[in-house]
Design an enzyme around this catalytic site. Structure first.
Site, PDB file in Angstrom:
ATOM      1  N   TYR A  55      -5.770  -7.901   2.261  1.00 35.23           N
ATOM      2  CA  TYR A  55      -5.031  -8.464   3.504  1.00 35.23           C
ATOM      3  C   TYR A  55      -5.864  -9.870   3.897  1.00 35.23           C
ATOM      4  O   TYR A  55      -5.229 -10.629   4.227  1.00 35.23           O
ATOM      5  CB  TYR A  55      -5.284  -7.406   4.704  1.00 35.23           C
ATOM      6  N   ASP A  90       0.804  -1.084   0.003  1.00 38.48           N
ATOM      7  CA  ASP A  90      -0.155  -0.043  -0.082  1.00 38.48           C
ATOM      8  C   ASP A  90       0.723   1.022   0.106  1.00 38.48           C
ATOM      9  O   ASP A  90       2.240   1.155   0.354  1.00 38.48           O
ATOM     10  CB  ASP A  90      -0.941   0.003   1.122  1.00 38.48           C
ATOM     11  N   ASP A 113       0.037   5.220   1.074  1.00 36.28           N
ATOM     12  CA  ASP A 113      -0.345   6.173   2.454  1.00 36.28           C
ATOM     13  C   ASP A 113      -0.421   5.279   3.808  1.00 36.28           C
ATOM     14  O   ASP A 113      -0.822   4.088   3.698  1.00 36.28           O
ATOM     15  CB  ASP A 113      -1.862   6.753   2.214  1.00 36.28           C
ATOM     16  N   ASP A 139      -1.717  -0.725   6.171  1.00 40.37           N
ATOM     17  CA  ASP A 139      -1.957  -0.125   7.517  1.00 40.37           C
ATOM     18  C   ASP A 139      -3.464  -0.223   7.801  1.00 40.37           C
ATOM     19  O   ASP A 139      -3.997  -0.245   8.988  1.00 40.37           O
ATOM     20  CB  ASP A 139      -1.545   1.423   7.562  1.00 40.37           C
ATOM     21  N   ARG A 185      -6.584  18.855   6.962  1.00 41.65           N
ATOM     22  CA  ARG A 185      -6.580  17.374   6.978  1.00 41.65           C
ATOM     23  C   ARG A 185      -6.355  16.993   8.074  1.00 41.65           C
ATOM     24  O   ARG A 185      -7.340  16.088   8.673  1.00 41.65           O
ATOM     25  CB  ARG A 185      -5.522  16.798   5.868  1.00 41.65           C
ATOM     26  N   ARG A 207     -12.416   9.317 -10.846  1.00 35.68           N
ATOM     27  CA  ARG A 207     -11.277   8.684 -11.553  1.00 35.68           C
ATOM     28  C   ARG A 207     -11.579   7.662 -12.606  1.00 35.68           C
ATOM     29  O   ARG A 207     -12.610   7.272 -12.690  1.00 35.68           O
ATOM     30  CB  ARG A 207     -10.388   8.256 -10.394  1.00 35.68           C
ATOM     31  N   THR A 216      -2.933 -14.024  -0.662  1.00 34.73           N
ATOM     32  CA  THR A 216      -2.104 -13.193  -0.051  1.00 34.73           C
ATOM     33  C   THR A 216      -1.498 -13.562   1.428  1.00 34.73           C
ATOM     34  O   THR A 216      -2.456 -14.298   2.425  1.00 34.73           O
ATOM     35  CB  THR A 216      -2.163 -11.751   0.261  1.00 34.73           C
TER      36      THR A 216
END
EC number: 5.4.2.8
Length: 252
Positions: A220, A13, A15, A208, A142, A124, A225
Protein backbone atom coordinates in the site's frame (compact mmCIF):
# COMPACT_ATOMS: atom_id res chain seq x y z
CA UNK A 1 -16.77 -2.17 -24.44
CA UNK A 2 -13.57 -0.16 -24.85
CA UNK A 3 -10.25 -1.95 -25.12
CA UNK A 4 -8.21 -2.57 -21.99
CA UNK A 5 -6.20 0.37 -20.76
CA UNK A 6 -2.53 -0.44 -21.41
CA UNK A 7 -0.01 -0.16 -18.58
CA UNK A 8 -2.63 -0.29 -15.82
CA UNK A 9 -3.41 -3.14 -13.44
CA UNK A 10 -5.90 -3.42 -10.58
CA UNK A 11 -4.37 -5.61 -7.87
CA UNK A 12 -6.48 -6.98 -5.02
CA UNK A 13 -5.90 -8.49 -1.61
CA UNK A 14 -8.24 -11.45 -0.95
CA UNK A 15 -9.49 -11.59 2.67
CA UNK A 16 -11.57 -8.55 3.58
CA UNK A 17 -11.19 -7.11 0.08
CA UNK A 18 -12.67 -9.59 -2.41
CA UNK A 19 -14.22 -11.87 0.21
CA UNK A 20 -15.20 -11.83 3.85
CA UNK A 21 -12.33 -13.37 5.89
CA UNK A 22 -11.80 -17.02 4.81
CA UNK A 23 -15.22 -17.04 3.11
CA UNK A 24 -16.02 -17.78 -0.53
CA UNK A 25 -16.42 -14.95 -2.99
CA UNK A 26 -20.00 -14.01 -3.81
CA UNK A 27 -21.37 -14.59 -7.34
CA UNK A 28 -21.75 -10.80 -7.61
CA UNK A 29 -18.04 -10.24 -6.94
CA UNK A 30 -16.94 -13.00 -9.34
CA UNK A 31 -19.11 -11.49 -12.09
CA UNK A 32 -17.83 -7.98 -11.35
CA UNK A 33 -14.20 -9.08 -11.61
CA UNK A 34 -14.85 -10.54 -15.06
CA UNK A 35 -16.45 -7.26 -16.14
CA UNK A 36 -13.45 -5.39 -14.76
CA UNK A 37 -11.06 -7.58 -16.77
CA UNK A 38 -12.60 -6.22 -19.94
CA UNK A 39 -11.23 -2.74 -19.20
CA UNK A 40 -8.10 -3.30 -17.06
CA UNK A 41 -5.65 -6.08 -16.25
CA UNK A 42 -6.65 -7.70 -12.94
CA UNK A 43 -4.51 -9.52 -10.38
CA UNK A 44 -4.89 -10.88 -6.85
CA UNK A 45 -2.22 -11.11 -4.16
CA UNK A 46 -2.89 -13.05 -0.96
CA UNK A 47 -0.83 -14.31 1.94
CA UNK A 48 -2.48 -17.73 1.80
CA UNK A 49 -1.30 -20.59 -0.39
CA UNK A 50 -2.97 -21.30 -3.73
CA UNK A 51 -5.18 -24.05 -2.27
CA UNK A 52 -6.77 -21.65 0.21
CA UNK A 53 -7.11 -18.85 -2.34
CA UNK A 54 -8.80 -21.34 -4.70
CA UNK A 55 -11.26 -22.27 -1.94
CA UNK A 56 -12.27 -18.62 -1.74
CA UNK A 57 -12.11 -17.46 -5.36
CA UNK A 58 -12.82 -20.76 -7.15
CA UNK A 59 -10.81 -23.65 -8.58
CA UNK A 60 -10.29 -21.79 -11.87
CA UNK A 61 -8.76 -18.77 -10.12
CA UNK A 62 -5.49 -18.86 -12.09
CA UNK A 63 -7.50 -18.56 -15.30
CA UNK A 64 -10.10 -16.13 -13.95
CA UNK A 65 -7.48 -13.45 -13.23
CA UNK A 66 -4.52 -12.27 -15.29
CA UNK A 67 -2.13 -12.61 -12.35
CA UNK A 68 -2.50 -14.71 -9.20
CA UNK A 69 0.11 -14.18 -6.51
CA UNK A 70 -0.22 -16.63 -3.61
CA UNK A 71 1.97 -16.43 -0.49
CA UNK A 72 2.55 -12.70 -1.20
CA UNK A 73 3.77 -13.49 -4.72
CA UNK A 74 6.35 -16.05 -3.63
CA UNK A 75 4.29 -18.37 -5.84
CA UNK A 76 3.30 -16.48 -9.00
CA UNK A 77 0.94 -17.35 -11.85
CA UNK A 78 0.30 -15.39 -15.05
CA UNK A 79 -2.38 -16.39 -17.56
CA UNK A 80 -2.80 -19.71 -15.75
CA UNK A 81 0.91 -20.62 -15.85
CA UNK A 82 3.43 -20.76 -13.00
CA UNK A 83 6.05 -18.04 -13.60
CA UNK A 84 7.94 -18.01 -10.29
CA UNK A 85 8.38 -19.76 -6.95
CA UNK A 86 10.51 -18.95 -3.90
CA UNK A 87 11.46 -21.33 -1.07
CA UNK A 88 11.70 -20.44 2.62
CA UNK A 89 13.52 -23.70 3.33
CA UNK A 90 16.26 -22.92 0.81
CA UNK A 91 16.61 -19.37 2.08
CA UNK A 92 16.80 -20.02 5.83
CA UNK A 93 17.99 -23.62 6.05
CA UNK A 94 16.63 -26.38 8.25
CA UNK A 95 18.62 -25.50 11.39
CA UNK A 96 17.25 -21.96 11.61
CA UNK A 97 13.77 -23.17 10.74
CA UNK A 98 13.89 -25.78 13.48
CA UNK A 99 15.15 -23.26 16.03
CA UNK A 100 12.33 -20.85 15.21
CA UNK A 101 9.61 -23.52 15.14
CA UNK A 102 10.74 -25.10 18.42
CA UNK A 103 10.73 -21.75 20.24
CA UNK A 104 7.34 -20.79 18.79
CA UNK A 105 5.71 -24.08 19.79
CA UNK A 106 7.07 -23.73 23.34
CA UNK A 107 5.67 -20.20 23.49
CA UNK A 108 2.22 -21.36 22.34
CA UNK A 109 2.29 -24.28 24.79
CA UNK A 110 2.77 -21.82 27.66
CA UNK A 111 0.19 -19.37 26.33
CA UNK A 112 -2.93 -19.07 28.49
CA UNK A 113 -5.86 -18.40 26.16
CA UNK A 114 -9.49 -19.66 26.44
CA UNK A 115 -9.20 -22.44 23.85
CA UNK A 116 -6.62 -24.11 21.62
CA UNK A 117 -7.21 -26.43 18.71
CA UNK A 118 -4.65 -27.81 16.23
CA UNK A 119 -2.22 -26.77 13.47
CA UNK A 120 -0.42 -23.96 15.27
CA UNK A 121 2.28 -23.61 12.61
CA UNK A 122 1.65 -24.12 8.91
CA UNK A 123 4.72 -24.48 6.71
CA UNK A 124 4.20 -22.94 3.28
CA UNK A 125 6.49 -22.59 0.30
CA UNK A 126 7.63 -19.08 1.13
CA UNK A 127 6.52 -18.44 4.70
CA UNK A 128 5.36 -19.80 8.04
CA UNK A 129 1.83 -19.10 9.26
CA UNK A 130 1.53 -19.06 13.05
CA UNK A 131 -1.81 -19.31 14.84
CA UNK A 132 -1.98 -19.16 18.67
CA UNK A 133 -5.44 -20.79 18.71
CA UNK A 134 -4.67 -23.23 15.88
CA UNK A 135 -5.99 -23.17 12.32
CA UNK A 136 -8.32 -26.14 12.97
CA UNK A 137 -10.73 -23.97 14.95
CA UNK A 138 -14.30 -23.45 13.74
CA UNK A 139 -15.56 -20.20 12.20
CA UNK A 140 -17.35 -19.37 15.45
CA UNK A 141 -14.12 -19.92 17.38
CA UNK A 142 -12.26 -17.73 14.86
CA UNK A 143 -14.71 -14.90 15.44
CA UNK A 144 -14.40 -15.24 19.21
CA UNK A 145 -10.60 -15.31 19.11
CA UNK A 146 -10.52 -12.21 16.91
CA UNK A 147 -12.56 -10.29 19.51
CA UNK A 148 -10.40 -11.65 22.34
CA UNK A 149 -7.20 -10.79 20.47
CA UNK A 150 -8.27 -7.18 19.88
CA UNK A 151 -8.48 -6.70 23.64
CA UNK A 152 -5.67 -8.97 24.89
CA UNK A 153 -3.31 -8.38 21.91
CA UNK A 154 -2.16 -12.01 21.90
CA UNK A 155 -0.73 -11.89 18.37
CA UNK A 156 0.81 -8.45 18.78
CA UNK A 157 2.60 -9.51 21.97
CA UNK A 158 3.79 -12.78 20.45
CA UNK A 159 5.15 -11.01 17.38
CA UNK A 160 7.04 -8.57 19.61
CA UNK A 161 8.71 -11.46 21.48
CA UNK A 162 9.62 -13.35 18.29
CA UNK A 163 10.90 -10.22 16.54
CA UNK A 164 13.32 -9.55 19.40
CA UNK A 165 14.36 -13.19 19.87
CA UNK A 166 15.07 -13.77 16.16
CA UNK A 167 16.28 -10.31 15.12
CA UNK A 168 19.39 -11.91 13.60
CA UNK A 169 17.20 -13.95 11.20
CA UNK A 170 16.02 -10.75 9.45
CA UNK A 171 12.38 -11.82 9.42
CA UNK A 172 9.19 -9.87 8.84
CA UNK A 173 6.09 -10.56 10.94
CA UNK A 174 2.76 -9.65 9.40
CA UNK A 175 -0.58 -9.90 11.21
CA UNK A 176 -3.45 -10.75 8.87
CA UNK A 177 -6.83 -12.43 8.94
CA UNK A 178 -8.54 -13.30 12.21
CA UNK A 179 -6.34 -15.83 13.99
CA UNK A 180 -2.77 -15.85 12.71
CA UNK A 181 0.29 -14.01 11.47
CA UNK A 182 2.80 -14.71 8.71
CA UNK A 183 6.56 -14.97 9.11
CA UNK A 184 8.92 -14.53 6.15
CA UNK A 185 12.32 -13.04 5.25
CA UNK A 186 12.50 -9.25 4.96
CA UNK A 187 11.37 -8.13 1.52
CA UNK A 188 9.11 -11.15 1.06
CA UNK A 189 5.96 -9.16 1.86
CA UNK A 190 3.35 -8.38 -0.80
CA UNK A 191 5.73 -5.97 -2.55
CA UNK A 192 7.54 -9.14 -3.72
CA UNK A 193 4.89 -9.59 -6.43
CA UNK A 194 5.73 -6.22 -7.99
CA UNK A 195 8.83 -7.70 -9.64
CA UNK A 196 6.46 -9.50 -12.02
CA UNK A 197 4.65 -6.28 -12.94
CA UNK A 198 7.44 -4.22 -14.50
CA UNK A 199 5.38 -3.61 -17.65
CA UNK A 200 2.77 -1.66 -15.68
CA UNK A 201 3.30 2.01 -14.88
CA UNK A 202 0.03 2.37 -12.95
CA UNK A 203 -0.63 -0.25 -10.28
CA UNK A 204 -3.78 0.27 -8.20
CA UNK A 205 -3.71 -1.85 -5.05
CA UNK A 206 -6.81 -2.50 -2.94
CA UNK A 207 -6.52 -3.93 0.58
CA UNK A 208 -8.09 -3.77 4.03
CA UNK A 209 -5.07 -4.21 6.33
CA UNK A 210 -3.11 -1.22 5.05
CA UNK A 211 -2.13 0.07 8.51
CA UNK A 212 1.40 -0.39 9.87
CA UNK A 213 1.81 -4.03 10.90
CA UNK A 214 -1.00 -5.17 8.60
CA UNK A 215 -0.15 -7.52 5.75
CA UNK A 216 -1.18 -4.96 3.11
CA UNK A 217 0.89 -2.09 4.52
CA UNK A 218 4.13 -2.41 2.56
CA UNK A 219 2.53 -2.73 -0.86
CA UNK A 220 0.00 0.00 0.00
CA UNK A 221 2.87 2.37 0.89
CA UNK A 222 5.09 1.34 -2.04
CA UNK A 223 6.05 4.17 -4.39
CA UNK A 224 5.14 1.83 -7.26
CA UNK A 225 1.49 1.57 -6.28
CA UNK A 226 -1.55 3.78 -5.90
CA UNK A 227 -2.97 2.47 -2.62
CA UNK A 228 -6.68 2.20 -1.83
CA UNK A 229 -7.98 1.16 1.60
CA UNK A 230 -11.27 -0.75 1.71
CA UNK A 231 -13.26 -2.07 4.65
CA UNK A 232 -15.29 -4.76 2.88
CA UNK A 233 -15.88 -6.45 -0.48
CA UNK A 234 -18.87 -4.15 -0.95
CA UNK A 235 -16.62 -1.11 -0.70
CA UNK A 236 -14.19 -2.69 -3.18
CA UNK A 237 -17.05 -2.94 -5.68
CA UNK A 238 -18.00 0.68 -5.15
CA UNK A 239 -14.47 2.08 -5.45
CA UNK A 240 -13.70 0.07 -8.59
CA UNK A 241 -17.01 0.99 -10.21
CA UNK A 242 -16.14 4.68 -9.84
CA UNK A 243 -12.45 4.36 -10.72
CA UNK A 244 -12.53 2.01 -13.67
CA UNK A 245 -16.10 1.72 -14.95
CA UNK A 246 -17.09 5.37 -14.67
CA UNK A 247 -20.08 4.66 -12.44
CA UNK A 248 -21.19 6.84 -9.54
CA UNK A 249 -21.96 3.86 -7.34
CA UNK A 250 -21.13 0.17 -7.10
CA UNK A 251 -23.20 -2.36 -5.26
CA UNK A 252 -26.42 -1.10 -3.75
Amino acid sequence: MAARKAGLIALFDVDGTLTAPRKESTPQMLKFMQELRKVVTVGVVGGSDLVKISEQLGNTVTNDYDYVFSENGLVAHKDGKLIGKQSLKSHLGDEKLKEFINFTLHYIADLDIPIKRGTFIEFRSGMLNVSPIGRNCSQEERDEFEKYDKVQKIRETMVSVLREKFAHFNLTFSIGGQISFDVFPQGWDKTYCLRYLEEFNEIHFFGDKTYKGGNDHEIYESERTVGHTVTSPEETLKQCSVLFLGKDNGSS
